[in-house]
Design a protein around this motif. Sequence first.
Motif, mmCIF file in Angstrom:
data_model
loop_
_atom_site.group_PDB
_atom_site.id
_atom_site.type_symbol
_atom_site.label_atom_id
_atom_site.label_comp_id
_atom_site.label_asym_id
_atom_site.label_seq_id
_atom_site.Cartn_x
_atom_site.Cartn_y
_atom_site.Cartn_z
ATOM 1 N N THR A 205 0.835 -1.206 0.000
ATOM 2 C CA THR A 205 0.000 0.000 0.000
ATOM 3 C C THR A 205 0.867 1.252 0.000
ATOM 4 O O THR A 205 0.617 2.209 -0.752
ATOM 5 C CB THR A 205 -0.947 -0.004 1.215
ATOM 6 O OG1 THR A 205 -1.797 -1.160 1.154
ATOM 7 C CG2 THR A 205 -1.803 1.250 1.245
ATOM 8 N N LYS A 206 1.900 1.261 0.816
ATOM 9 C CA LYS A 206 2.816 2.403 0.854
ATOM 10 C C LYS A 206 3.481 2.608 -0.499
ATOM 11 O O LYS A 206 3.630 3.752 -0.961
ATOM 12 C CB LYS A 206 3.882 2.193 1.932
ATOM 13 C CG LYS A 206 3.384 2.361 3.356
ATOM 14 C CD LYS A 206 4.514 2.139 4.347
ATOM 15 C CE LYS A 206 4.039 2.306 5.777
ATOM 16 N NZ LYS A 206 5.125 2.029 6.769
ATOM 17 N N GLY A 208 2.357 1.775 -3.471
ATOM 18 C CA GLY A 208 1.389 2.317 -4.427
ATOM 19 C C GLY A 208 1.158 3.795 -4.225
ATOM 20 O O GLY A 208 1.117 4.580 -5.184
ATOM 21 N N HIS A 209 1.036 4.203 -2.973
ATOM 22 C CA HIS A 209 0.831 5.626 -2.690
ATOM 23 C C HIS A 209 2.049 6.468 -3.081
ATOM 24 O O HIS A 209 1.910 7.616 -3.505
ATOM 25 C CB HIS A 209 0.524 5.808 -1.201
ATOM 26 C CG HIS A 209 -0.832 5.323 -0.814
ATOM 27 N ND1 HIS A 209 -1.199 5.056 0.491
ATOM 28 C CD2 HIS A 209 -1.933 5.038 -1.572
ATOM 29 C CE1 HIS A 209 -2.448 4.651 0.519
ATOM 30 N NE2 HIS A 209 -2.911 4.617 -0.714
ATOM 31 N N LYS A 210 3.219 5.874 -2.942
ATOM 32 C CA LYS A 210 4.449 6.604 -3.269
ATOM 33 C C LYS A 210 4.483 7.025 -4.727
ATOM 34 O O LYS A 210 5.030 8.083 -5.063
ATOM 35 C CB LYS A 210 5.670 5.746 -2.916
ATOM 36 C CG LYS A 210 6.994 6.471 -3.045
ATOM 37 C CD LYS A 210 8.153 5.587 -2.606
ATOM 38 C CE LYS A 210 9.491 6.302 -2.744
ATOM 39 N NZ LYS A 210 10.623 5.421 -2.326
ATOM 40 N N GLY A 212 1.770 7.620 -6.432
ATOM 41 C CA GLY A 212 0.586 8.421 -6.702
ATOM 42 C C GLY A 212 -0.649 7.652 -7.102
ATOM 43 O O GLY A 212 -1.611 8.226 -7.626
ATOM 44 N N PHE A 214 -3.969 4.956 -6.336
ATOM 45 C CA PHE A 214 -4.860 4.428 -5.315
ATOM 46 C C PHE A 214 -4.512 2.957 -5.097
ATOM 47 O O PHE A 214 -4.030 2.269 -6.013
ATOM 48 C CB PHE A 214 -6.321 4.530 -5.756
ATOM 49 C CG PHE A 214 -6.856 5.928 -5.786
ATOM 50 C CD1 PHE A 214 -6.981 6.670 -4.627
ATOM 51 C CD2 PHE A 214 -7.260 6.512 -6.992
ATOM 52 C CE1 PHE A 214 -7.491 7.962 -4.647
ATOM 53 C CE2 PHE A 214 -7.771 7.795 -7.029
ATOM 54 C CZ PHE A 214 -7.881 8.525 -5.849
ATOM 55 N N VAL A 215 -4.800 2.458 -3.877
ATOM 56 C CA VAL A 215 -4.528 1.051 -3.563
ATOM 57 C C VAL A 215 -5.760 0.440 -2.918
ATOM 58 O O VAL A 215 -6.267 0.941 -1.899
ATOM 59 C CB VAL A 215 -3.320 0.897 -2.625
ATOM 60 C CG1 VAL A 215 -3.054 -0.595 -2.357
ATOM 61 C CG2 VAL A 215 -2.081 1.554 -3.227
ATOM 62 N N GLN A 234 -3.553 2.721 5.903
ATOM 63 C CA GLN A 234 -3.987 3.770 4.977
ATOM 64 C C GLN A 234 -4.430 3.215 3.626
ATOM 65 O O GLN A 234 -4.238 3.846 2.561
ATOM 66 C CB GLN A 234 -2.900 4.831 4.796
ATOM 67 C CG GLN A 234 -2.765 5.757 5.988
ATOM 68 C CD GLN A 234 -4.018 6.583 6.227
ATOM 69 O OE1 GLN A 234 -4.390 7.421 5.415
ATOM 70 N NE2 GLN A 234 -4.697 6.329 7.347
ATOM 71 N N ASP A 236 -6.849 2.565 0.687
ATOM 72 C CA ASP A 236 -7.880 3.460 0.164
ATOM 73 C C ASP A 236 -9.258 2.810 0.202
ATOM 74 O O ASP A 236 -10.238 3.437 0.620
ATOM 75 C CB ASP A 236 -7.537 3.882 -1.268
ATOM 76 C CG ASP A 236 -6.271 4.722 -1.316
ATOM 77 O OD1 ASP A 236 -6.166 5.683 -0.538
ATOM 78 O OD2 ASP A 236 -5.369 4.404 -2.122
ATOM 79 N N ASN A 259 -11.667 4.366 3.189
ATOM 80 C CA ASN A 259 -10.897 5.154 4.149
ATOM 81 C C ASN A 259 -11.581 6.492 4.432
ATOM 82 O O ASN A 259 -12.099 7.148 3.530
ATOM 83 C CB ASN A 259 -9.486 5.389 3.603
ATOM 84 C CG ASN A 259 -8.534 5.915 4.660
ATOM 85 O OD1 ASN A 259 -8.641 7.047 5.097
ATOM 86 N ND2 ASN A 259 -7.602 5.065 5.064
ATOM 87 N N TYR A 262 -11.771 9.954 2.435
ATOM 88 C CA TYR A 262 -12.597 10.208 1.258
ATOM 89 C C TYR A 262 -14.051 10.504 1.606
ATOM 90 O O TYR A 262 -14.857 10.784 0.710
ATOM 91 C CB TYR A 262 -12.532 9.000 0.310
ATOM 92 C CG TYR A 262 -11.115 8.681 -0.115
ATOM 93 C CD1 TYR A 262 -10.425 9.520 -0.976
ATOM 94 C CD2 TYR A 262 -10.462 7.563 0.386
ATOM 95 C CE1 TYR A 262 -9.112 9.252 -1.350
ATOM 96 C CE2 TYR A 262 -9.151 7.282 0.030
ATOM 97 C CZ TYR A 262 -8.484 8.134 -0.843
ATOM 98 O OH TYR A 262 -7.182 7.872 -1.199
#
Length: 426
Positions: A205-206, A208-210, A212, A214-215, A234, A236, A259, A262
């Motif tokens: 997840t981290k 994917g967020h790095k 940009g 969504f995960v 965290q 999504d 999450n 949103y």
Amino acid sequence: MTFKNTLEFAQKLDAEDKLARYREEFIFPQHNGENVIYFTGNSLGLQPKSAKRYVDEIMTDWANLAVEGHFYAEKPWWDYHDRFAQKLAKVVGAKPAEVTVMNTLTVNLHLLMASFYRPKGKRYKIICEEKAFPSDQYMISSQVRFHGYKPEDAIVEIKKREGEHNLRTEDILNKIEKVGSECALVLIGGVNYYTGQVLAMEEITKAGHKVGAFVGWDLAHAAGNIALKLHDWQVDFAAWCSYKYMNSGPGNASGCFINEKYHNLKDIPRFEGWWGHKKDERFLMKPEFKPEAGANAWQISNPPVLAMAPYLASLELFAEVGMPALIEKRNTIVAYLEFILQEIDKEVPGTFEIITPSRQEERGTQLSVFLHGQGKALFDYLMNHGVITDWREPNVIRLAPAPFYCSFEDMYNFGQILKKGIQDKS
């Protein structure tokens, strides 16, 4: 703990098992007048004895109150889904406002992708695992086509290395980094249905967020099986079915996680319907949609309470026992099953191999056993001798000793049946 492949040792473990009494809370199919050895809680959990009572309550209220049951039933139907929030949040590691129950799994994943798959410009690719559960493959492919892309261009599959059964975390992270700014969404099964491998969800997840993206996670084989911390990680969004480890009945209602970051976004795209409208204004029938608080804003239709009743019955058991206790027993019973299989392999070597990871943090309740040379005949032998298990092509038997209702004596007895089956087929 030093295990022994004896009936006496298995019975000792059962006598020490704090959850042993919950076996009596479930209904077992019978084989020659005895409970079957049930290994398919990863496909359909056994029926809790309380499920019928929960369904009968609604049937009685329907008979006696008819439409008034929406408001005057003992558990009013109009807010039936609200009873899930606190208990379900603890199962998946969320805040109560971040979870809801609605529809079925693939429907919910489609609906969530309306919010979280938003391809634009060069950011349009979806990362998933190779040979995901077929429903996920169909869903993702249809989503990218709906947005005007070709699946072969938009879908990036993470593959296992040659000769290996499981994905490597570093390969997943490297793939996410490589796709980088072209990645719109990472959507993977948290527990692989075929091998039982538990993926490093927090780390992925981290990553994917790095870049940009969504995960999201398909938690069909994870909810009620492994420790989840969706809010803390965290994530999504996520969705799961309820009929596997959560024992809600065939094809039953799905749970969703969105999450909280949103929840109050006014411009988030989603498909909307009556039951997602603000609760205290829902029956005013106003033309403008005002979203309900939290994940409930993603609801569309009023809750199917007859379907949800068995889920609520099972969830009461989860609340009573708690995931930590279930996971503690799960770790022991799966380790004991692994030991039994290893002992049999010593007696009849080369017949099978366990393809589920051996590290406890990389597996849940399931052990997948790849058969060498035995084929489906051994599966048929087990089924004919009171062992309900699961066959997956080309040559895998999946064994899932659900901690709520499987016993250590089941594991020992299974080992004896398996050994005889191998010897008879040799």
